[in-house]
Motif scaffolding. Structure first.
Motif, PDB file in Angstrom:
ATOM      1  N   ALA A  76       0.840  -1.205   0.000  1.00  0.00           N
ATOM      2  CA  ALA A  76       0.000   0.000   0.000  1.00  0.00           C
ATOM      3  C   ALA A  76       0.872   1.253   0.000  1.00  0.00           C
ATOM      4  CB  ALA A  76      -0.935  -0.009   1.207  1.00  0.00           C
ATOM      5  N   ALA A  77       1.958   1.230   0.760  1.00  0.00           N
ATOM      6  CA  ALA A  77       2.874   2.371   0.793  1.00  0.00           C
ATOM      7  C   ALA A  77       3.510   2.585  -0.580  1.00  0.00           C
ATOM      8  CB  ALA A  77       3.945   2.164   1.857  1.00  0.00           C
ATOM      9  N   THR A  79       2.418   1.651  -3.525  1.00  0.00           N
ATOM     10  CA  THR A  79       1.403   2.076  -4.489  1.00  0.00           C
ATOM     11  C   THR A  79       1.107   3.559  -4.340  1.00  0.00           C
ATOM     12  OG1 THR A  79       0.441  -0.140  -4.534  1.00  0.00           O
ATOM     13  CG2 THR A  79      -0.970   1.676  -5.269  1.00  0.00           C
ATOM     14  N   ASP A  80       0.993   4.026  -3.103  1.00  0.00           N
ATOM     15  CA  ASP A  80       0.727   5.443  -2.866  1.00  0.00           C
ATOM     16  C   ASP A  80       1.905   6.299  -3.342  1.00  0.00           C
ATOM     17  OD1 ASP A  80       0.644   8.031  -1.034  1.00  0.00           O
ATOM     18  OD2 ASP A  80      -1.365   7.167  -0.993  1.00  0.00           O
ATOM     19  N   GLY A  83       2.475   7.596  -6.890  1.00  0.00           N
ATOM     20  CA  GLY A  83       1.765   8.769  -7.382  1.00  0.00           C
ATOM     21  C   GLY A  83       2.344  10.096  -6.929  1.00  0.00           C
ATOM     22  N   TRP A  84       3.493  10.090  -6.276  1.00  0.00           N
ATOM     23  CA  TRP A  84       4.058  11.313  -5.715  1.00  0.00           C
ATOM     24  C   TRP A  84       4.878  12.135  -6.696  1.00  0.00           C
ATOM     25  CZ3 TRP A  84       6.350  10.175  -0.175  1.00  0.00           C
ATOM     26  CH2 TRP A  84       5.334   9.668   0.642  1.00  0.00           C
ATOM     27  N   GLN A 177       4.451  16.617  -1.727  1.00  0.00           N
ATOM     28  CA  GLN A 177       4.916  15.303  -1.280  1.00  0.00           C
ATOM     29  C   GLN A 177       4.935  15.196   0.245  1.00  0.00           C
ATOM     30  OE1 GLN A 177       8.435  13.661  -3.037  1.00  0.00           O
ATOM     31  NE2 GLN A 177       7.769  14.113  -5.125  1.00  0.00           N
ATOM     32  N   ARG A 180       1.482  14.327   1.141  1.00  0.00           N
ATOM     33  CA  ARG A 180       1.211  12.914   0.844  1.00  0.00           C
ATOM     34  C   ARG A 180       1.885  12.005   1.872  1.00  0.00           C
ATOM     35  NH1 ARG A 180      -0.456  11.776  -4.650  1.00  0.00           N
ATOM     36  NH2 ARG A 180      -0.690   9.656  -3.843  1.00  0.00           N
ATOM     37  N   GLU A 183      -0.126  12.210   5.120  1.00  0.00           N
ATOM     38  CA  GLU A 183      -1.384  11.469   4.985  1.00  0.00           C
ATOM     39  C   GLU A 183      -1.148   9.958   5.018  1.00  0.00           C
ATOM     40  OE1 GLU A 183      -2.953  12.956   1.310  1.00  0.00           O
ATOM     41  OE2 GLU A 183      -3.422  14.923   2.176  1.00  0.00           O
ATOM     42  N   LEU A 184      -0.128   9.497   4.308  1.00  0.00           N
ATOM     43  CA  LEU A 184       0.190   8.068   4.279  1.00  0.00           C
ATOM     44  C   LEU A 184       0.594   7.571   5.657  1.00  0.00           C
ATOM     45  CD1 LEU A 184       0.489   5.572   2.415  1.00  0.00           C
ATOM     46  CD2 LEU A 184       2.889   6.246   2.107  1.00  0.00           C
ATOM     47  N   ARG A 187      -2.489   7.286   7.781  1.00  0.00           N
ATOM     48  CA  ARG A 187      -3.374   6.209   7.342  1.00  0.00           C
ATOM     49  C   ARG A 187      -2.832   4.822   7.687  1.00  0.00           C
ATOM     50  NH1 ARG A 187      -3.603   3.865   2.216  1.00  0.00           N
ATOM     51  NH2 ARG A 187      -2.474   5.604   1.288  1.00  0.00           N
TER      52      ARG A 187
END
Length: 193
Positions: A76-77, A79-80, A83-84, A177, A180, A183-184, A187
């Motif tokens: 998940a990390a 994949t996120d 998009g940075w 970034q 992001r 947020e990551l 989460r």
């Protein structure tokens, strides 16, 4: 203090040194004090000097500078982060600090590896199933302001690799970034950590 599993290198260090729990606790307290006073050094060097794993050293940073997620959050990390935009991937060993800048490609599993490919200088094959924890570290670094890193730890408590938030032409962290990253971190972090 965060919940921290004893990784293999920490257990070996304590056993090899014949250290009792009080001795290890005293060494950890000293390490916490050292990192509180100066959190901006090379953490791998601190690990080598103290005999603790990198994961344990990161866990001794002041609480506001670090969080952890379970290794199951590694995909998940990744994949996120794909998009940075342009990030820096770093691999640090005793003999090498290798940096590669570019956008992180989306990966996919195949033949036992998490495979990165496609249009970026960053590519390769990662044994992502060996990741036991993902660290989120925001701290000052060697007088150059803050750094933000996502660290993927293996079962020995060492970094498989790190991904750093990018910087602009003035060496400032990229604001989007950092958002992001924050947020990551929020989460994926381990509850109560």
């Amino acid at each position: 203090m965060t919940a921290h599993h004893a990784d293999a290198s920490d257990a070996a260090t304590a056993t090899a040194a014949g250290a009792d729990t009080d001795g290890v606790d005293a060494r950890l307290d000293a390490l916490r004090g050292r990192l509180l006073a100066d959190p901006g050094g090379v953490l791998e060097a601190v690990a080598a000097q103290t005999g603790f794993s990198l994961h344990r050293v990161v866990d001794c940073l002041p609480a506001e500078m670090r969080d952890f997620a379970p290794g199951t959050a590694a995909e998940a990390a990744m994949t996120d982060i794909a998009g940075w935009g342009t990030v820096t991937v770093l691999v640090h060993s005793a003999d090498l600090v290798l940096e590669c800048k570019g956008p992180l490609p989306l990966g996919q599993f195949g033949r036992g590896f998490y495979n990165l490919a496609g249009g970026s200088p960053i590519g390769g094959h990662i044994r992502l199933d060996r990741c036991t924890a993902v660290g989120f570290v925001r701290r000052p670094f060697m007088g150059s302001g803050d750094s933000c890193a996502v660290i993927f730890f293996n079962g020995d408590g060492e970094a498989m690799f790190k991904i750093f938030v990018g910087r602009d032409e003035k060496r400032q962290l990229l604001t989007d970034q950092v958002e992001r990253f924050t947020e990551l971190r929020a989460r994926l972090r381990t509850p109560g950590a």
